[in-house]
Write a protein that holds these residues in place. Sequence first.
Motif, mmCIF file in Angstrom:
data_model
loop_
_atom_site.group_PDB
_atom_site.id
_atom_site.type_symbol
_atom_site.label_atom_id
_atom_site.label_comp_id
_atom_site.label_asym_id
_atom_site.label_seq_id
_atom_site.Cartn_x
_atom_site.Cartn_y
_atom_site.Cartn_z
ATOM 1 N N ILE A 132 0.838 -1.198 0.000
ATOM 2 C CA ILE A 132 0.000 0.000 0.000
ATOM 3 C C ILE A 132 0.875 1.250 0.000
ATOM 4 O O ILE A 132 0.628 2.213 -0.740
ATOM 5 C CB ILE A 132 -0.952 -0.004 1.212
ATOM 6 N N ALA A 133 1.910 1.253 0.838
ATOM 7 C CA ALA A 133 2.814 2.408 0.916
ATOM 8 C C ALA A 133 3.532 2.643 -0.404
ATOM 9 O O ALA A 133 3.681 3.784 -0.858
ATOM 10 C CB ALA A 133 3.827 2.204 2.042
ATOM 11 N N PHE A 134 3.981 1.549 -1.048
ATOM 12 C CA PHE A 134 4.710 1.697 -2.307
ATOM 13 C C PHE A 134 3.791 2.204 -3.414
ATOM 14 O O PHE A 134 4.168 3.081 -4.206
ATOM 15 C CB PHE A 134 5.341 0.371 -2.717
ATOM 16 N N LEU A 135 2.570 1.676 -3.476
ATOM 17 C CA LEU A 135 1.619 2.139 -4.485
ATOM 18 C C LEU A 135 1.213 3.582 -4.217
ATOM 19 O O LEU A 135 1.035 4.373 -5.148
ATOM 20 C CB LEU A 135 0.387 1.236 -4.502
ATOM 21 N N TYR A 136 1.092 3.942 -2.933
ATOM 22 C CA TYR A 136 0.797 5.326 -2.593
ATOM 23 C C TYR A 136 1.931 6.231 -3.071
ATOM 24 O O TYR A 136 1.688 7.352 -3.533
ATOM 25 C CB TYR A 136 0.592 5.483 -1.087
ATOM 26 N N MET A 137 3.171 5.757 -2.955
ATOM 27 C CA MET A 137 4.307 6.563 -3.403
ATOM 28 C C MET A 137 4.206 6.880 -4.885
ATOM 29 O O MET A 137 4.585 7.974 -5.325
ATOM 30 C CB MET A 137 5.625 5.843 -3.112
ATOM 31 N N ALA B 112 8.020 0.378 5.321
ATOM 32 C CA ALA B 112 6.717 0.950 4.976
ATOM 33 C C ALA B 112 6.363 2.092 5.921
ATOM 34 O O ALA B 112 5.821 3.126 5.507
ATOM 35 C CB ALA B 112 5.654 -0.134 5.017
ATOM 36 N N ALA B 113 6.675 1.929 7.211
ATOM 37 C CA ALA B 113 6.333 2.946 8.207
ATOM 38 C C ALA B 113 7.095 4.242 7.957
ATOM 39 O O ALA B 113 6.504 5.340 7.978
ATOM 40 C CB ALA B 113 6.627 2.415 9.609
ATOM 41 N N PHE B 114 8.401 4.149 7.709
ATOM 42 C CA PHE B 114 9.183 5.368 7.495
ATOM 43 C C PHE B 114 8.912 5.992 6.136
ATOM 44 O O PHE B 114 8.996 7.219 5.990
ATOM 45 C CB PHE B 114 10.674 5.076 7.680
ATOM 46 N N LEU B 115 8.566 5.177 5.136
ATOM 47 C CA LEU B 115 8.162 5.740 3.850
ATOM 48 C C LEU B 115 6.846 6.485 3.995
ATOM 49 O O LEU B 115 6.664 7.584 3.442
ATOM 50 C CB LEU B 115 8.030 4.618 2.810
ATOM 51 N N THR B 116 5.924 5.927 4.755
ATOM 52 C CA THR B 116 4.643 6.590 5.006
ATOM 53 C C THR B 116 4.853 7.900 5.768
ATOM 54 O O THR B 116 4.250 8.930 5.440
ATOM 55 C CB THR B 116 3.714 5.663 5.814
#
Length: 250
Positions: free
Chosen positions: A19-24, A93-97
């Motif tokens: 989810i985080a990567f697709l959000y990016m 994922a947490a730090f990317l978010t």
Amino acid sequence: MRRPGLMLYGILCYIFFNIAFLYMAGFLLGIAVPKAINDGVPSDVTASLAINALLVFLFGFFHSLMARQWFKDRWTRLVSVEAERSTFVLQAAAFLTLLMLCWKPMPSVVWSVGGVWALAAYALFLTGLVTVLLSTFLIDHWELFGLRQVWAGNNGTPNPKPVFKTPLLYRFVRHPMQLGVIMVFFATPVMTAGHLFFAVSMTVYVFIGLYFEERSLVREFGATYRDYQRRVPMLFPNPFRMLPRRAQSA
């Protein structure tokens, strides 16, 4: 004895990261997300730079720290070996978010293109995404994201030992996944100062991470990987190496 909680943990970490990567992807292109890289009220440039640099540093620092073997040896005293990779995926994922949610816009336009050039930028972006995804499956997607480890832990079976292989894209560059990520960072029809800072700083981190990863791979695979280093470029394909031998000598 089965451990369904371990399996559920691995699946949730996997879903969160995707989810985080697709959000990016939407974050960088400004498409279909509530907050994109250029959204928000601009503030002082120096303050924005400092905050954004701190966000990139936090992502890179913890990503690199948790990838080091000496840290894994200590970390797995607290976290089970089978959950170690899933926890790594979770923190990434947490730090990317965190980075995306707290990013400060720097809207000055560096370049803006339309028409066929905009389509080319979108095509390059999509190519980068496909390259990242394909690269994960060419090696071991499920092991890379920790699902194979939690599956083995749930069933009480040992994890298979890593095997060195160079399928398809890995015959042209040693790290096609990171090449795809860099394409995603830079491929945009509208490049702002904030987006460029994100792309450049994250690319610098990619090179730092690859330096340590290469050292780990040499320790793990020895002469086999050193020979691979001599034959195949690290990140960017060498078109002369792709030509047949007769064409190169002509």
